[in-house]
Design a protein around this motif. Structure first.
Motif, PDB file in Angstrom:
ATOM      1  N   UNK A   1      -5.468   2.272   6.075  1.00  0.00           N
ATOM      2  CA  UNK A   1      -5.525   0.870   5.604  1.00  0.00           C
ATOM      3  C   UNK A   1      -4.783   0.660   4.285  1.00  0.00           C
ATOM      4  N   UNK A   2      -4.823   1.679   3.421  1.00  0.00           N
ATOM      5  CA  UNK A   2      -4.095   1.541   2.151  1.00  0.00           C
ATOM      6  C   UNK A   2      -2.586   1.473   2.398  1.00  0.00           C
ATOM      7  N   UNK A   3      -2.129   2.363   3.278  1.00  0.00           N
ATOM      8  CA  UNK A   3      -0.689   2.349   3.618  1.00  0.00           C
ATOM      9  C   UNK A   3      -0.325   1.022   4.268  1.00  0.00           C
ATOM     10  N   UNK A   4      -1.208   0.569   5.141  1.00  0.00           N
ATOM     11  CA  UNK A   4      -0.945  -0.702   5.830  1.00  0.00           C
ATOM     12  C   UNK A   4      -0.880  -1.866   4.865  1.00  0.00           C
ATOM     13  N   UNK A   5      -1.803  -1.868   3.924  1.00  0.00           N
ATOM     14  CA  UNK A   5      -1.819  -2.963   2.943  1.00  0.00           C
ATOM     15  C   UNK A   5      -0.548  -2.933   2.090  1.00  0.00           C
ATOM     16  N   UNK A   6      -0.157  -1.719   1.684  1.00  0.00           N
ATOM     17  CA  UNK A   6       1.064  -1.586   0.875  1.00  0.00           C
ATOM     18  C   UNK A   6       2.278  -2.043   1.682  1.00  0.00           C
ATOM     19  N   UNK A   7       2.310  -1.669   2.950  1.00  0.00           N
ATOM     20  CA  UNK A   7       3.440  -2.075   3.800  1.00  0.00           C
ATOM     21  C   UNK A   7       3.468  -3.587   3.968  1.00  0.00           C
ATOM     22  N   UNK A   8       2.290  -4.179   4.147  1.00  0.00           N
ATOM     23  CA  UNK A   8       2.228  -5.639   4.294  1.00  0.00           C
ATOM     24  C   UNK A   8       2.678  -6.322   2.998  1.00  0.00           C
ATOM     25  N   UNK A   9       2.262  -5.767   1.867  1.00  0.00           N
ATOM     26  CA  UNK A   9       2.655  -6.348   0.580  1.00  0.00           C
ATOM     27  C   UNK A   9       4.161  -6.244   0.384  1.00  0.00           C
ATOM     28  N   UNK A  10       4.721  -5.108   0.743  1.00  0.00           N
ATOM     29  CA  UNK A  10       6.180  -4.933   0.626  1.00  0.00           C
ATOM     30  C   UNK A  10       6.916  -5.906   1.528  1.00  0.00           C
ATOM     31  N   UNK A  11       6.403  -6.066   2.739  1.00  0.00           N
ATOM     32  CA  UNK A  11       7.039  -6.992   3.681  1.00  0.00           C
ATOM     33  C   UNK A  11       7.001  -8.415   3.124  1.00  0.00           C
TER      34      UNK A  11
END
Lengths: 199, 143
Positions: free
Chosen positions: B11-21
């Protein structure tokens, strides 16, 4: 897990397009390309001899839109480009150009007299008027207009002058309205001059 | 890494990826094109007393399409020369930029007498938007 990551990326991108308001609108076209001064105040005084033999004062050209700049006839780069740009702008304005007066004030009174400035400016546009005078008069004009000029002497005794290179736009009433930094194309002058000429 | 750890990490990686996107694709919103700077009252007097007051940054960064207009107000009691012009007390200069470049101006409001304005291209590509946002966040954090 890869699917999860892909979903996260896509949802982030989707949020980007859905949630963000559009950015601020572009400035309206009636704004000047030059830097504008507000509130408008009278342009600093000029009390010089003209290259056409008549005094150069703001009052003499009241009713016209003035472009005032400072330079010297031995200038190798900045002044010829500036003058060619201003001549081009006047030409592009067609009949409206007749209501535009360019005044070019020397920062090199030791070499630029009225005859020299007339010859120099005439090669760009015969309507351009040069402002010349004594060292004290030129120093006073530079001070009141916030102009800086520095003489750089070469080993052989010749010299060039580094100087402020902006062009001042003065409205028909003598108000200092805008300042165009060096390097703008003639179309930018045409744009701003049309605004001032329409007033 | 065991399954429980992955449940926390993904979930942390996912959140970071979503924020980057988001940072890379979202249009950048700014409230105004104007970047305002003021020369405060008493600047000249303080300098005359020997105070090396720096009231404006030595370098101002602008971005085309976002904050691409320098708005300078002279609130001092004496005229100040800023780059192309002299500004009377109470006067403002609104200077728009349309070309990305480095501009060096004389400025009497600076102890050094010089001021640099860096005008950058509009961030269009995702990476440039991320970079712009990160830098804005970092600079605002320091204020």
């Amino acid at each position: 897990m890869r699917r999860f990551l892909a979903i996260a990326l896509l949802s982030g991108a989707a949020c980007a397009f859905a949630a963000e308001p559009p950015r601020v609108a572009a400035p309206p076209a009636d704004l000047f390309k030059a830097g504008t001064l507000s509130p408008v105040m009278p342009a600093p005084a000029l009390m010089l001899e003209g290259s056409d033999g008549k005094p150069v004062t703001l009052a003499r050209f009241r009713g016209k839109v003035m472009l005032v700049a400072f330079g010297f006839s031995n200038c190798g780069e900045v002044c010829p480009i500036t003058l060619a740009t201003l001549a081009g702008a006047r030409k592009k304005l067609g009949a409206g150009g007749a209501d535009v007066q360019v005044v070019y004030v020397t920062v090199d009174p030791e070499r630029d007299d009225a005859a020299q400035m007339k010859k120099f400016l005439g090669s760009f546009d015969p309507t351009f008027v040069g402002g010349v005078g004594t060292r004290a008069q030129i120093d006073a004009a530079e001070k009141s207009w916030g102009i800086s000029s520095v003489r750089n002497t070469n080993a052989d005794g010749s010299y060039a002058i580094g100087h402020s290179s902006s062009i001042y736009l003065i409205d028909r009433k003598g108000g200092l309205r805008a300042v165009m930094p060096y390097g703008h194309p003639s179309d930018d002058f045409v744009h701003d001059l049309k605004i001032l000429l329409s007033e | 890494m065991n399954r429980r750890a992955w449940i926390i990490v993904w979930p942390l990686i996912g959140t970071a990826a979503a924020a980057l996107a988001w940072a890379g694709f979202a249009p950048i919103h700014v409230p105004s094109h104007d970047e305002l700077f003021e020369i405060p009252k008493g600047t000249y007097a303080r300098r005359m007393k020997g105070d090396k007051v720096e009231i404006l940054p030595a370098q101002i960064r602008l971005t085309l399409g976002l904050n691409d207009v320098l708005l300078l107000r002279n609130l001092d009691e004496v005229p100040q020369v800023f780059g192309p012009t002299i500004m009377m007390p109470g006067q403002s200069l609104r200077l728009p930029f349309e070309k990305a470049s480095r501009y060096d101006f004389a400025c009497t409001a600076h102890a050094s007498g010089q001021m640099t304005i860096l005008v950058e291209d509009e961030p269009v590509m995702p990476w440039s938007k991320i970079h712009w946002r990160a830098r804005e966040w970092w600079e605002n954090r320091k204020k």
